[in-house]
Design an enzyme around this catalytic site. Structure first.
Site, PDB file in Angstrom:
ATOM      1  N   ASP A   1       0.881  -1.166   0.000  1.00 52.92           N
ATOM      2  CA  ASP A   1       0.000   0.000   0.000  1.00 52.92           C
ATOM      3  C   ASP A   1       0.919   1.216   0.000  1.00 52.92           C
ATOM      4  O   ASP A   1       1.638   1.444   0.973  1.00 52.92           O
ATOM      5  CB  ASP A   1      -0.861  -0.060   1.263  1.00 52.92           C
ATOM      6  CG  ASP A   1      -1.789   1.140   1.412  1.00 52.92           C
ATOM      7  OD1 ASP A   1      -1.573   2.158   0.736  1.00 52.92           O
ATOM      8  OD2 ASP A   1      -2.723   1.043   2.238  1.00 52.92           O
TER       9      ASP A   1
ATOM     10  N   ASP B   1      -4.238  -1.704  -2.257  1.00 54.21           N
ATOM     11  CA  ASP B   1      -2.910  -2.313  -2.389  1.00 54.21           C
ATOM     12  C   ASP B   1      -2.537  -2.548  -3.849  1.00 54.21           C
ATOM     13  O   ASP B   1      -3.376  -2.985  -4.637  1.00 54.21           O
ATOM     14  CB  ASP B   1      -2.887  -3.667  -1.675  1.00 54.21           C
ATOM     15  CG  ASP B   1      -3.223  -3.536  -0.205  1.00 54.21           C
ATOM     16  OD1 ASP B   1      -2.745  -2.577   0.419  1.00 54.21           O
ATOM     17  OD2 ASP B   1      -3.974  -4.386   0.299  1.00 54.21           O
TER      18      ASP B   1
ATOM     19  N   ASP C   1      -7.528  -7.598   0.702  1.00 48.66           N
ATOM     20  CA  ASP C   1      -7.356  -6.295   1.366  1.00 48.66           C
ATOM     21  C   ASP C   1      -8.278  -6.210   2.578  1.00 48.66           C
ATOM     22  O   ASP C   1      -9.355  -6.813   2.588  1.00 48.66           O
ATOM     23  CB  ASP C   1      -7.669  -5.158   0.379  1.00 48.66           C
ATOM     24  CG  ASP C   1      -7.324  -3.786   0.967  1.00 48.66           C
ATOM     25  OD1 ASP C   1      -6.324  -3.692   1.702  1.00 48.66           O
ATOM     26  OD2 ASP C   1      -8.060  -2.811   0.685  1.00 48.66           O
TER      27      ASP C   1
ATOM     28  N   TYR D   1       0.233  -0.095  15.118  1.00 48.12           N
ATOM     29  CA  TYR D   1      -0.634  -0.267  13.946  1.00 48.12           C
ATOM     30  C   TYR D   1      -0.183   0.613  12.784  1.00 48.12           C
ATOM     31  O   TYR D   1      -0.028   1.809  12.926  1.00 48.12           O
ATOM     32  CB  TYR D   1      -2.078   0.097  14.296  1.00 48.12           C
ATOM     33  CG  TYR D   1      -3.020  -0.084  13.116  1.00 48.12           C
ATOM     34  CD1 TYR D   1      -3.411  -1.355  12.718  1.00 48.12           C
ATOM     35  CD2 TYR D   1      -3.504   1.013  12.409  1.00 48.12           C
ATOM     36  CE1 TYR D   1      -4.258  -1.536  11.649  1.00 48.12           C
ATOM     37  CE2 TYR D   1      -4.362   0.831  11.335  1.00 48.12           C
ATOM     38  CZ  TYR D   1      -4.733  -0.435  10.960  1.00 48.12           C
ATOM     39  OH  TYR D   1      -5.579  -0.618   9.902  1.00 48.12           O
TER      40      TYR D   1
ATOM     41  N   LYS E   1      -3.395  -3.100   7.987  1.00 52.48           N
ATOM     42  CA  LYS E   1      -3.557  -4.536   8.142  1.00 52.48           C
ATOM     43  C   LYS E   1      -2.549  -5.255   7.236  1.00 52.48           C
ATOM     44  O   LYS E   1      -1.984  -4.646   6.334  1.00 52.48           O
ATOM     45  CB  LYS E   1      -4.999  -4.896   7.770  1.00 52.48           C
ATOM     46  CG  LYS E   1      -5.573  -6.095   8.488  1.00 52.48           C
ATOM     47  CD  LYS E   1      -5.650  -5.980   9.987  1.00 52.48           C
ATOM     48  CE  LYS E   1      -5.959  -7.315  10.642  1.00 52.48           C
ATOM     49  NZ  LYS E   1      -5.643  -7.299  12.065  1.00 52.48           N
ATOM     50  N   ASP E   2      -2.344  -6.547   7.512  1.00 57.44           N
ATOM     51  CA  ASP E   2      -1.301  -7.290   6.800  1.00 57.44           C
ATOM     52  C   ASP E   2      -1.870  -7.926   5.537  1.00 57.44           C
ATOM     53  O   ASP E   2      -1.787  -9.144   5.358  1.00 57.44           O
ATOM     54  CB  ASP E   2      -0.750  -8.367   7.722  1.00 57.44           C
ATOM     55  CG  ASP E   2      -0.515  -7.839   9.127  1.00 57.44           C
ATOM     56  OD1 ASP E   2       0.264  -6.893   9.252  1.00 57.44           O
ATOM     57  OD2 ASP E   2      -1.138  -8.364  10.067  1.00 57.44           O
ATOM     58  N   ASP E   3      -2.495  -7.102   4.703  1.00 60.45           N
ATOM     59  CA  ASP E   3      -3.222  -7.569   3.524  1.00 60.45           C
ATOM     60  C   ASP E   3      -2.395  -8.589   2.723  1.00 60.45           C
ATOM     61  O   ASP E   3      -1.370  -8.246   2.160  1.00 60.45           O
ATOM     62  CB  ASP E   3      -3.594  -6.354   2.677  1.00 60.45           C
ATOM     63  CG  ASP E   3      -4.372  -5.323   3.502  1.00 60.45           C
ATOM     64  OD1 ASP E   3      -5.137  -5.739   4.397  1.00 60.45           O
ATOM     65  OD2 ASP E   3      -4.202  -4.123   3.252  1.00 60.45           O
TER      66      ASP E   3
ATOM     67  N   ARG F   1     -10.315  -0.128  10.380  1.00 60.17           N
ATOM     68  CA  ARG F   1      -9.156   0.057  11.266  1.00 60.17           C
ATOM     69  C   ARG F   1      -8.479  -1.258  11.640  1.00 60.17           C
ATOM     70  O   ARG F   1      -7.790  -1.338  12.674  1.00 60.17           O
ATOM     71  CB  ARG F   1      -9.558   0.832  12.527  1.00 60.17           C
ATOM     72  CG  ARG F   1     -10.064   2.231  12.211  1.00 60.17           C
ATOM     73  CD  ARG F   1     -10.567   2.992  13.408  1.00 60.17           C
ATOM     74  NE  ARG F   1     -11.239   4.215  12.980  1.00 60.17           N
ATOM     75  CZ  ARG F   1     -10.617   5.359  12.742  1.00 60.17           C
ATOM     76  NH1 ARG F   1      -9.319   5.460  12.880  1.00 60.17           N
ATOM     77  NH2 ARG F   1     -11.295   6.425  12.328  1.00 60.17           N
TER      78      ARG F   1
ATOM     79  N   TYR G   1      -5.389  -0.722  17.062  1.00 54.18           N
ATOM     80  CA  TYR G   1      -5.233   0.674  17.441  1.00 54.18           C
ATOM     81  C   TYR G   1      -4.843   0.788  18.903  1.00 54.18           C
ATOM     82  O   TYR G   1      -5.403   0.117  19.759  1.00 54.18           O
ATOM     83  CB  TYR G   1      -6.532   1.454  17.185  1.00 54.18           C
ATOM     84  CG  TYR G   1      -6.562   2.048  15.808  1.00 54.18           C
ATOM     85  CD1 TYR G   1      -6.324   3.402  15.610  1.00 54.18           C
ATOM     86  CD2 TYR G   1      -6.796   1.248  14.702  1.00 54.18           C
ATOM     87  CE1 TYR G   1      -6.328   3.944  14.347  1.00 54.18           C
ATOM     88  CE2 TYR G   1      -6.809   1.782  13.430  1.00 54.18           C
ATOM     89  CZ  TYR G   1      -6.572   3.129  13.259  1.00 54.18           C
ATOM     90  OH  TYR G   1      -6.573   3.664  12.012  1.00 54.18           O
TER      91      TYR G   1
HETATM   92  P1  13P Z   1      -5.203  -0.830   4.907  1.00 57.84           P
HETATM   93  O1  13P Z   1      -4.400  -1.792   5.762  1.00 57.84           O
HETATM   94  O2  13P Z   1      -5.802  -1.506   3.725  1.00 57.84           O
HETATM   95  O3  13P Z   1      -4.378   0.354   4.544  1.00 57.84           O
HETATM   96  O4  13P Z   1      -6.439  -0.337   5.773  1.00 57.84           O
HETATM   97  C1  13P Z   1      -6.187   0.325   6.961  1.00 57.84           C
HETATM   98  C2  13P Z   1      -7.388   0.748   7.726  1.00 57.84           C
HETATM   99  O5  13P Z   1      -7.221   1.179   8.857  1.00 57.84           O
HETATM  100  C3  13P Z   1      -8.738   0.645   7.174  1.00 57.84           C
HETATM  101  O6  13P Z   1      -9.708   1.155   8.034  1.00 57.84           O
HETATM  102 MG    MG Z   2      -4.215   1.858   3.257  1.00 59.47          MG
HETATM  103 MG    MG Z   3      -4.765  -2.393   2.119  1.00 57.89          MG
END
Ligand code: 13P
Ligand code: MG
Ligand code: MG
Ligand code: 13P
Length: 366
Positions: free
Chosen positions: A11, A52, A130, A230, A233-235, A267, A348
């Site tokens: 990302d 991503d 994602d 944070y 996320k570990d997409d 989040r 978070y």
């Molecule tokens: P991503 O990991 O896809 O960037 O999303 C982060 C997020 O906090 C979505 O609410």
């Molecule tokens: Mg993002």
């Molecule tokens: Mg993402």
């Protein structure tokens, strides 16, 4: 010939929140590789899933090759410059280190790789998800490789009769790669015992027991283990070889009709159903539901075909409607109980801080 497939995903910025990187940003990454990478690789494809961008390379340099990883890192760096110029949200989000150090693993981007002797025809699937994490693939892989209810080839095809070997990683261990190797069908209860815990145990690789050949490779990065906080996320991305000694494409895809609940969503702190979507599609609603895309390819003498978009078919519209309903069902209960992740997984810092503050106000009544 021996061929290597490497997919590296990051990302590096998106439009309007964590929604979609947009065409200009993807074009910058594509141009960089066209400009600098042609001598190093046989072929490549750029796609996006939610916010991503993934680069799929075909080459002959094996897994963990420093030059391939650097090419991807530099392309994402070049993209980040444009993302900053454009004022995109979260520009450079997944590039967690300043200087490249030989392998993008542990630096933020997700990586899945495999090397194999190319079959006369070599079909494979490339998955990208994602707003979720690598454990999202646990259940579909278990069903697609161990369960004849989903993989009829386990009873119909002699090539799959002996089953598969799973390498499963304990991703909560940060001192190194803590991995166990288990055999299906002999040890499926042990495999299920681990794979039920999507946040701790993640399928890393799967091998055919008939041929010993690699079937599956999944990215196993946990960003908060790298950054200590944070950062997104570990997409996860995944490569799956299909047909012959491996499940048919449809046997790997069919478990995705379930829309099973996974960690991620808004989040990175909630549970939501995994929705199969077309490649290059965006994110909406509650920064989710979590999504997964799948491009099917053949690779021949290192050259990739055009992608066949596996979830771009009327069948999956029906599935998407069901998954939307499942998303509404869990969103109905907001922050309560299973709608939000457990304390250990909350991405978070806010809740953790809040708890410390409230904790001081407790009194013990004797
Ligand atoms: P991503 O990991 O896809 O960037 O999303 C982060 C997020 O906090 C979505 O609410
Ligand atoms: Mg993002
Ligand atoms: Mg993402
Ligand atoms: P194989 O060619 O791998 O036997 O696949 C048969 C098939 O198409 C099942 O859907």
């Amino acid at each position: 010939m021996k061929v290597s497939l490497t997919v590296i995903k990051a990302d590096i910025g998106s439009i309007g929140g964590h929604i979609i990187p947009g065409e200009r940003l993807k074009a910058r990454v594509r141009d960089y590789i066209e400009d600098k990478g042609t001598k190093l690789i046989h072929d490549f494809r750029i796609s996006s899933t939610g916010d991503d961008i993934a680069i799929l390379f075909s080459h002959s340099r094996g897994e963990g090759d420093a030059d391939i990883h650097k090419l991807a890192w530099d392309a994402f760096k070049a993209g980040t410059e444009l993302a900053k110029e454009m004022g995109l949200y979260g520009a450079g989000q997944d590039l967690l280190k300043d200087a490249f150090s030989g392998n993008v693993k542990g630096m933020g981007p997700a990586v899945a790789e495999m090397e194999f002797e190319e079959r006369p025809n070599e079909p494979f699937l490339f998955f990208a998800a994602d707003k979720t994490d690598p454990g999202a693939y646990n259940l579909p892989l278990y069903l697609g490789f161990c369960d004849p209810m989903y993989n009829s080839g386990l009873i119909l095809s002699p090539k799959m009769a002996s089953g598969f070997r799973f390498n499963i990683m304990d991703v909560s261990y940060t001192e190194g790669d803590r991995v166990v190797s288990l055999n299906s069908p002999e040890e499926i209860y042990d495999i299920a015992t681990l794979l039920r815990d999507n946040e701790r145990f993640v399928v890393e690789k799967i091998y055919s027991k008939n041929s010993g050949e690699i079937a599956v490779s999944v990215s196993t990065t946990r960003l908060h283990n790298i950054a200590g906080r944070y950062t997104g996320k570990d997409d996860p991305v995944m490569l799956v070889r299909v047909q012959g000694d491996f499940p048919a494409a449809g046997e790997v895809l069919s478990p995705y009709a379930k829309g099973h609940y996974v960690a991620g969503f808004m989040r990175g702190s909630h549970n939501g159903p995994l929705m199969p979507v077309k490649q290059n599609s965006s994110i909406s609603f509650f920064d989710g539901p979590p999504v997964v895309s799948c491009a099917a390819y053949c690779v021949h003498e290192g050259k990739l075909t055009e992608p066949a978009d596996a979830f771009d078919h009327p069948f999956w519209d029906y599935v998407r409607n069901n998954v939307s309903r499942k998303a509404m069902d869990i969103r109905d209960q907001g922050f309560s109980g299973p709608a939000m992740l457990g304390y250990d997984e909350l991405e978070y810092g806010g809740i953790v801080k809040n708890m410390k503050k409230i904790d001081k106000k407790f009194k013990v009544r004797k």
